[in-house]
Design a protein around this motif. Structure first.
Motif, short mmCIF file in Angstrom:
data_model
loop_
_atom_site.label_atom_id
_atom_site.label_comp_id
_atom_site.label_asym_id
_atom_site.label_seq_id
_atom_site.Cartn_x
_atom_site.Cartn_y
_atom_site.Cartn_z
N THR A 81 48.13 -37.09 35.62
CA THR A 81 47.97 -37.40 37.04
C THR A 81 49.10 -36.81 37.87
N MET A 82 50.35 -37.00 37.41
CA MET A 82 51.50 -36.47 38.15
C MET A 82 51.52 -34.95 38.15
N THR A 83 51.08 -34.34 37.04
CA THR A 83 51.02 -32.88 36.97
C THR A 83 50.03 -32.33 38.00
N MET A 84 48.87 -32.98 38.11
CA MET A 84 47.87 -32.54 39.09
C MET A 84 48.38 -32.77 40.52
N MET A 85 49.06 -33.87 40.75
CA MET A 85 49.63 -34.14 42.08
C MET A 85 50.64 -33.06 42.46
N PHE A 86 51.46 -32.66 41.49
CA PHE A 86 52.45 -31.61 41.74
C PHE A 86 51.75 -30.28 42.00
N ALA A 87 50.73 -29.97 41.18
CA ALA A 87 50.01 -28.70 41.31
C ALA A 87 49.32 -28.58 42.66
N MET A 88 48.88 -29.72 43.22
CA MET A 88 48.17 -29.70 44.50
C MET A 88 49.07 -30.06 45.68
N ASP A 89 50.39 -29.95 45.45
CA ASP A 89 51.39 -30.17 46.50
C ASP A 89 51.35 -31.56 47.10
N GLN A 90 50.93 -32.56 46.32
CA GLN A 90 50.97 -33.94 46.79
C GLN A 90 52.36 -34.55 46.60
N ILE A 91 53.08 -34.03 45.62
CA ILE A 91 54.47 -34.44 45.38
C ILE A 91 55.30 -33.19 45.13
N ASP A 92 56.61 -33.29 45.32
CA ASP A 92 57.48 -32.15 45.04
C ASP A 92 58.63 -32.61 44.14
#
Length: 233
Positions: A81-92
């Motif tokens: 989940t966190m990897t996908m959030m990072f990949a989609m610029d939801q988190i940095d």
């Protein structure tokens, strides 16, 4: 389509109840898909979809040629989940670093009470080995293991799983981060001084000293990462 969706959710709910009631434990094998479908009066496609979702979320592990086993490895789904959030610029990285710092500070507080002498000695050994090593790849592995052991010694599975998920995102997207941070002798020395003070604080059960060491540790890392980002601009 809606009926099939409800069917696979029913399969998931069935196994969720089995786990919560203690009828299924980690390591136990699920019945064959055909048996599950007959027992719950659903299609095998619904069973496959339920198994796919449970595998993705870490409830089970699907092993080719062997079957499906209860694992409850929820860190897997957290990391994905966190990897996908990072990949989609939801988190940095800055947000990940903030969470890591908060969790490692909590891990240290808990480790003061729970870390065994053996765990502290092993962390101390890792720090000494990091002092002597000149290999970038080895240094990165030593640093990762040290922080893993701190989280592990907290004896809080949520702290450990969230920190491992953060670590997984870092390793996926900033491949050489640990090695880059530890690459120069000056940086390695500064960070390892923080590590040394952290271990000393654990041995002395000194909360203030440990928290100060962690604060300094993350300040150094964030400064280095900001320098790297500025060079890219």
């Amino acid at each position: 389509m809606e009926r099939q969706q409800k069917a696979y959710k029913g399969v998931i709910d069935y196994f969720k109840k089995k786990i919560m009631d203690g009828e299924l434990r980690p390591g136990e094998k699920l019945p064959p898909e055909r048996d599950i479908a007959e027992r719950l009066n659903v299609s095998r496609n619904s069973v496959r979809e339920a198994i796919r979702i449970m595998d993705m979320t870490g409830v089970i592990s699907s092993q080719q040629g062997s079957g499906n086993y209860i694992t409850c490895e929820f860190q897997k789904s957290l990391a994905e989940t966190m990897t996908m959030m990072f990949a989609m610029d939801q988190i940095d990285y800055k947000q990940i670093s903030q969470i890591r710092q908060a969790l490692e500070c909590l891990a240290f507080s808990l480790a003061i009470e729970h870390a065994s002498e053996e765990q502290i000695k092993e962390m101390e050994s890792l720090v000494k080995e990091l002092d002597k090593s000149t290999d970038d790849v080895k240094n990165a592995a030593l640093d990762k293991k040290l922080h893993f052991m701190l989280a592990q010694s907290s004896e809080n599975i949520l702290v450990l799983d969230f920190l491992e998920a953060c670590s997984g995102v870092i390793d996926s997207f900033i491949h050489d981060m640990r090695a880059a941070i530890l690459r120069t002798e000056e940086r390695k020395k500064l960070l390892n001084e923080c590590h040394k003070k952290l271990i000393e604080a654990l041995k002395e059960k000194d909360e203030t000293k440990g928290q100060e060491a962690l604060k300094r540790h993350f300040m150094l890392i964030n400064e280095i990462l900001e320098e790297r980002e500025n060079r890219k601009i």
